[in-house]
Design a protein around this motif. Structure first.
Motif, PDB file in Angstrom:
ATOM      1  N   VAL A  83       3.326 106.791   3.695  1.00 16.36           N
ATOM      2  CA  VAL A  83       2.151 106.441   3.669  1.00 16.36           C
ATOM      3  C   VAL A  83       1.644 105.518   4.985  1.00 16.36           C
ATOM      4  N   SER A  84       0.668 105.599   5.215  1.00  9.87           N
ATOM      5  CA  SER A  84      -0.280 104.910   6.496  1.00  9.87           C
ATOM      6  C   SER A  84      -0.445 103.547   5.947  1.00  9.87           C
ATOM      7  N   ILE A  85      -0.427 102.475   7.056  1.00  8.27           N
ATOM      8  CA  ILE A  85      -1.085 101.135   6.947  1.00  8.27           C
ATOM      9  C   ILE A  85      -1.579 100.818   8.300  1.00  8.27           C
ATOM     10  N   THR A  86      -2.517  99.846   8.293  1.00  9.37           N
ATOM     11  CA  THR A  86      -3.039  99.466   9.574  1.00  9.37           C
ATOM     12  C   THR A  86      -2.718  98.179   9.791  1.00  9.37           C
ATOM     13  N   TYR A  87      -2.445  97.474  10.918  1.00  4.73           N
ATOM     14  CA  TYR A  87      -2.027  96.321  11.130  1.00  4.73           C
ATOM     15  C   TYR A  87      -2.630  95.981  12.591  1.00  4.73           C
ATOM     16  N   HIS A  90      -3.334  98.928  14.895  1.00  3.02           N
ATOM     17  CA  HIS A  90      -2.365  99.854  14.867  1.00  3.02           C
ATOM     18  C   HIS A  90      -2.335 100.561  13.747  1.00  3.02           C
ATOM     19  N   VAL A  91      -2.065 101.904  13.465  1.00  9.04           N
ATOM     20  CA  VAL A  91      -1.795 102.654  12.336  1.00  9.04           C
ATOM     21  C   VAL A  91      -0.287 102.833  12.396  1.00  9.04           C
ATOM     22  N   LEU A  92       0.394 102.195  11.465  1.00 10.59           N
ATOM     23  CA  LEU A  92       1.983 102.337  11.135  1.00 10.59           C
ATOM     24  C   LEU A  92       2.330 103.393   9.941  1.00 10.59           C
ATOM     25  N   ALA A  93       3.445 104.017   9.752  1.00 10.33           N
ATOM     26  CA  ALA A  93       3.900 104.790   8.732  1.00 10.33           C
ATOM     27  C   ALA A  93       5.015 104.094   7.971  1.00 10.33           C
TER      28      ALA A  93
END
Length: 100
Positions: A83-87, A90-93
């Protein structure tokens, strides 16, 4: 589980590091070679890269089977929920991994 932005910016928990034969998450994260070439068995590379791109470019989550390569070269079959998350923009997997 592991969290991935790029080959340099990644982290994992102790359980994933152990699964792949590394002494610690830090040792695993210190490998700065191309992620799929080092950690993913050839047959799983394309599906995992596609799932990663779908997560970070289209925010689409995926569950798929992935065969990982351990530090010693053996393989480990798993099921991965990606799933993707943002921090901080930045978009991280984020990969949740269960050994089969």
């Amino acid at each position: 589980m592991h969290l991935y932005l790029d080959d340099v910016h990644k982290t994992c928990n102790k359980r994933f590091a152990d699964l792949l034969g590394y002494r610690s998450p830090h040792e695993w994260a210190s490998i700065d070679e191309p992620f799929p070439m080092v950690f993913v068995a050839e047959r799983s590379r394309r599906p995992l890269v596609t799932a990663y791109r779908n997560a970070v470019e289209r925010f689409v989550g995926t569950t798929l089977d992935v065969t990982w390569r351990t530090k010693s070269g053996r393989t480990v079959d798993t099921s991965v929920m990606l799933v993707s998350i943002t921090y901080e923009g930045h978009v991280l997997a984020l990969h949740y991994i269960s050994q089969k």
